[in-house]
Write an enzyme that holds these catalytic residues in place. Sequence first.
Site, PDB file in Angstrom:
ATOM      1  N   THR A  74       0.480  -0.677   0.084  1.00 34.31           N
ATOM      2  CA  THR A  74      -0.206   0.136   0.102  1.00 34.31           C
ATOM      3  C   THR A  74       0.756   1.147  -0.081  1.00 34.31           C
ATOM      4  OG1 THR A  74      -1.736  -1.168   0.621  1.00 34.31           O
ATOM      5  CG2 THR A  74      -1.943   1.635   1.003  1.00 34.31           C
ATOM      6  N   THR A 235      13.250   5.486  10.751  1.00 35.83           N
ATOM      7  CA  THR A 235      14.652   4.240  10.747  1.00 35.83           C
ATOM      8  C   THR A 235      14.045   3.315  10.118  1.00 35.83           C
ATOM      9  OG1 THR A 235      15.095   5.506  12.676  1.00 35.83           O
ATOM     10  CG2 THR A 235      15.877   3.807  12.761  1.00 35.83           C
ATOM     11  N   CYS A 321     -19.677  -8.642   2.430  1.00 32.20           N
ATOM     12  CA  CYS A 321     -20.699  -8.484   3.593  1.00 32.20           C
ATOM     13  C   CYS A 321     -20.588  -7.432   4.189  1.00 32.20           C
ATOM     14  CB  CYS A 321     -20.804 -10.061   4.189  1.00 32.20           C
ATOM     15  SG  CYS A 321     -22.488  -9.607   5.232  1.00 32.20           S
TER      16      CYS A 321
END
Length: 374
Positions: A74, A235, A321
């Site tokens: 992502t 980091t 759902c």
Amino acid sequence: MSDEPVYLDHNATTPVAPEAAEAMWPYLTDLFGNPSGATPQAARARAAVDRAREQLAALIGARPDEIIFTSGGTESNNLAIRGSAPDARTPVVVTSPVEHPATQAPVEHLRRQHGWTVTEVPVDAAARIRLDRMPGGPLGLGTLILAHNETGTLQPMRAFADAVHARGGVVHADGAQAVGKIGVSVDDLTVDLLSIAGHKFYGPKGVGALYIRRGTPVAPVLLGAGQEHGMRPGTENVAGIVGLGEAAELAGSLLESEPVRQERLRERLWSLLVREIPEIVRITPSESTLPNTLMVAVPGMLGADVLAAAHTVAASTGSACHTGVHSPSAALVATGLDETTALGALRLSLGRSTTETDIDTAASALITAARSDH
């Protein structure tokens, strides 16, 4: 005998390979240095990150300095898509209607926040982009999923890249489902940017990478210090990066044998299912697809109901759902699949641990479930 169900959800995530976990452990304990520091501990951590960069670059045919470590697919998609915007000559992006939300959302961000024009090129019944419907005129960016996460369909990425480059655009491939499962060469694909997610090929969760071809202008999305060539401040997750590198090297060593084995098992699963459920629909194409992925649908049944009745199988459906109301996968609807069939979709994705016995067990359970009154 284990009570665990047969795991056929490897496109969702894979277990961490023992080799990767073993490589990570020292960097979670004794080798705790910060790679940006000046201590001996820092030097050891920096060397480990450098080695992992080399391992991952080797898997996709890149140079080590073209690899930027991120928190996963992502973030890599966001960095590629949103980071390309500031230097784009034309605020136009071309994509498909079957992209992962991690691509759709940053593309929509370009439209809403920066006024970009977004063109979705339609796909065929196999979820493959229709190159004959590519738009004319200049482009700033083309972004396309390399291997579809639901159907397993492989996109004609090289031809897509050629078309986008011809219109002046930068090319991004979401390679999360492809890297580590099939051979991926950034030079063969001619892509400028490629997103990678470690947990899709037996690395740890929370770590990934973005390949950035030398000379491709990308601006950082996160602001801070100068880690990762100034592209990704913060980091480094040393242990995760080490695990990712080890997983990449392991995946590379298995690319000749494992895809062939998994494809054979996938076709066995399909043969068993269609023999007993003649009406079953195969959504995954038989060619140019991930070797481990089989998406099917039982007409007239919800995929969720089939899985609920098949207690010995762990897999995914092609529908969502919300408060008891099922909705079909938008990607499947985009292929022209009717809504009733799409609601019955099951994604069965195999992995390295999948055996012939697993396939037979899963097939038996799914056949019984499809024939039940549940």
